[in-house]
Motif scaffolding. Structure first.
Motif, mmCIF file in Angstrom:
data_model
loop_
_atom_site.group_PDB
_atom_site.id
_atom_site.type_symbol
_atom_site.label_atom_id
_atom_site.label_comp_id
_atom_site.label_asym_id
_atom_site.label_seq_id
_atom_site.Cartn_x
_atom_site.Cartn_y
_atom_site.Cartn_z
ATOM 1 N N GLN A 11 0.819 -1.199 0.000
ATOM 2 C CA GLN A 11 0.000 0.000 0.000
ATOM 3 C C GLN A 11 0.861 1.261 0.000
ATOM 4 N N MET A 12 0.411 2.241 -0.765
ATOM 5 C CA MET A 12 1.116 3.510 -0.865
ATOM 6 C C MET A 12 1.247 4.175 0.501
ATOM 7 N N ASP A 13 2.368 4.827 0.720
ATOM 8 C CA ASP A 13 2.609 5.599 1.930
ATOM 9 C C ASP A 13 1.496 6.643 2.097
ATOM 10 N N ALA A 14 0.946 6.749 3.304
ATOM 11 C CA ALA A 14 -0.180 7.640 3.568
ATOM 12 C C ALA A 14 0.167 9.099 3.276
ATOM 13 N N GLU A 15 1.391 9.507 3.592
ATOM 14 C CA GLU A 15 1.781 10.901 3.331
ATOM 15 C C GLU A 15 1.801 11.183 1.830
ATOM 16 N N ARG A 16 2.324 10.243 1.043
ATOM 17 C CA ARG A 16 2.340 10.410 -0.420
ATOM 18 C C ARG A 16 0.907 10.450 -0.942
ATOM 19 N N ALA A 17 0.044 9.604 -0.419
ATOM 20 C CA ALA A 17 -1.354 9.594 -0.833
ATOM 21 C C ALA A 17 -2.015 10.939 -0.530
ATOM 22 N N ARG A 18 -1.738 11.493 0.663
ATOM 23 C CA ARG A 18 -2.289 12.814 1.011
ATOM 24 C C ARG A 18 -1.827 13.884 0.033
ATOM 25 N N GLU A 19 -0.547 13.848 -0.338
ATOM 26 C CA GLU A 19 -0.014 14.817 -1.304
ATOM 27 C C GLU A 19 -0.732 14.705 -2.647
ATOM 28 N N LEU A 20 -0.878 13.474 -3.126
ATOM 29 C CA LEU A 20 -1.541 13.259 -4.411
ATOM 30 C C LEU A 20 -2.995 13.709 -4.376
ATOM 31 N N LEU A 21 -3.689 13.367 -3.305
ATOM 32 C CA LEU A 21 -5.092 13.746 -3.197
ATOM 33 C C LEU A 21 -5.247 15.264 -3.054
ATOM 34 N N ALA A 22 -4.362 15.903 -2.326
ATOM 35 C CA ALA A 22 -4.421 17.363 -2.187
ATOM 36 C C ALA A 22 -4.188 18.045 -3.533
ATOM 37 N N ALA A 23 -3.231 17.535 -4.300
ATOM 38 C CA ALA A 23 -2.962 18.099 -5.626
ATOM 39 C C ALA A 23 -4.165 17.893 -6.547
ATOM 40 N N GLU A 24 -4.783 16.746 -6.456
ATOM 41 C CA GLU A 24 -5.974 16.463 -7.278
ATOM 42 C C GLU A 24 -7.127 17.366 -6.874
ATOM 43 N N ARG A 25 -7.312 17.594 -5.576
ATOM 44 C CA ARG A 25 -8.368 18.501 -5.112
ATOM 45 C C ARG A 25 -8.135 19.909 -5.647
ATOM 46 N N THR A 26 -6.901 20.372 -5.589
ATOM 47 C CA THR A 26 -6.576 21.704 -6.107
ATOM 48 C C THR A 26 -6.892 21.795 -7.597
ATOM 49 N N ARG A 27 -6.505 20.763 -8.357
ATOM 50 C CA ARG A 27 -6.754 20.754 -9.806
ATOM 51 C C ARG A 27 -8.250 20.812 -10.091
ATOM 52 N N ILE A 28 -9.025 19.991 -9.402
ATOM 53 C CA ILE A 28 -10.466 19.940 -9.651
ATOM 54 C C ILE A 28 -11.134 21.252 -9.243
ATOM 55 N N GLU A 29 -10.791 21.767 -8.075
ATOM 56 C CA GLU A 29 -11.419 23.012 -7.618
ATOM 57 C C GLU A 29 -11.076 24.180 -8.531
ATOM 58 N N ARG A 30 -9.852 24.239 -9.023
ATOM 59 C CA ARG A 30 -9.484 25.300 -9.982
ATOM 60 C C ARG A 30 -10.273 25.143 -11.271
ATOM 61 N N ALA A 31 -10.417 23.927 -11.730
ATOM 62 C CA ALA A 31 -11.161 23.684 -12.965
ATOM 63 C C ALA A 31 -12.630 24.074 -12.790
ATOM 64 N N ILE A 32 -13.209 23.758 -11.636
ATOM 65 C CA ILE A 32 -14.604 24.123 -11.381
ATOM 66 C C ILE A 32 -14.756 25.644 -11.348
ATOM 67 N N SER A 33 -13.871 26.309 -10.643
ATOM 68 C CA SER A 33 -13.989 27.766 -10.557
ATOM 69 C C SER A 33 -13.699 28.437 -11.893
ATOM 70 N N GLY A 34 -12.897 27.810 -12.723
ATOM 71 C CA GLY A 34 -12.591 28.357 -14.040
ATOM 72 C C GLY A 34 -13.687 28.121 -15.062
ATOM 73 N N ARG A 35 -14.694 27.333 -14.691
ATOM 74 C CA ARG A 35 -15.773 27.014 -15.631
ATOM 75 C C ARG A 35 -16.725 28.185 -15.826
ATOM 76 N N ALA A 36 -16.713 29.154 -14.945
ATOM 77 C CA ALA A 36 -17.616 30.301 -15.101
ATOM 78 C C ALA A 36 -17.334 30.968 -16.440
ATOM 79 N N ARG A 37 -18.363 31.143 -17.223
ATOM 80 C CA ARG A 37 -18.195 31.699 -18.556
ATOM 81 C C ARG A 37 -17.789 33.167 -18.465
ATOM 82 N N GLN A 38 -16.811 33.522 -19.241
ATOM 83 C CA GLN A 38 -16.339 34.894 -19.277
ATOM 84 C C GLN A 38 -17.197 35.709 -20.240
ATOM 85 N N ASP A 39 -17.625 36.871 -19.815
ATOM 86 C CA ASP A 39 -18.390 37.769 -20.667
ATOM 87 C C ASP A 39 -17.411 38.518 -21.556
ATOM 88 N N ASP A 40 -17.633 38.450 -22.875
ATOM 89 C CA ASP A 40 -16.710 39.113 -23.797
ATOM 90 C C ASP A 40 -16.987 40.605 -23.922
#
Length: 122
Positions: A11-40
């Motif tokens: 099993q993967m080291d828990a600290e490494r798993a936390r790092e990977l999951l935190a990076a994935e959360r950041t990626r997803i949350e940025r993508a969600i917040s970036g989905r707001a359509r920009q008014d031209d």
């Protein structure tokens, strides 16, 4: 060897798993917040069928992408729960270890590659 002993060896080291999951959360949350359509800034001609079709297409695309991101976020939350429970890195189907290489690529993996392939085919 018991399954829990095997899991501890592979099993993967828990600290490494936390790092990977935190990076994935950041990626997803940025993508969600970036989905707001920009008014031209240009007023749309609401009677132009091309503008209406373009707006409809964009709205449907945005909705589909947002749904996909929300599904990814739900999978991430399940992975975080497994990490807290001490079962991260084990298949939810068989409790077999998921190889670290797979978890490095797909941090939210819930099954081994073989199990996922069988699930999609059947």
């Amino acid at each position: 060897m018991r399954a829990s002993a095997v899991a501890k060896l592979t099993q993967m080291d828990a600290e490494r798993a936390r790092e990977l999951l935190a990076a994935e959360r950041t990626r997803i949350e940025r993508a969600i917040s970036g989905r707001a359509r920009q008014d031209d800034g240009e007023p749309a001609d609401e009677f132009d069928p091309a503008n209406l079709a373009s707006d409809l297409y964009q709205d449907e695309l945005d909705e589909g992408l947002e749904d996909d991101l929300r599904e990814q976020l739900a999978a991430l939350e399940r992975a975080e729960q497994r990490l807290a429970a001490g079962t991260y890195g084990l298949s939810i189907e068989s409790a077999e270890p998921i190889p670290d290489e797979r978890l490095e690529i797909l941090t939210t993996a819930e099954r081994t590659a073989d199990e996922e392939r069988a699930r999609r085919q059947g």
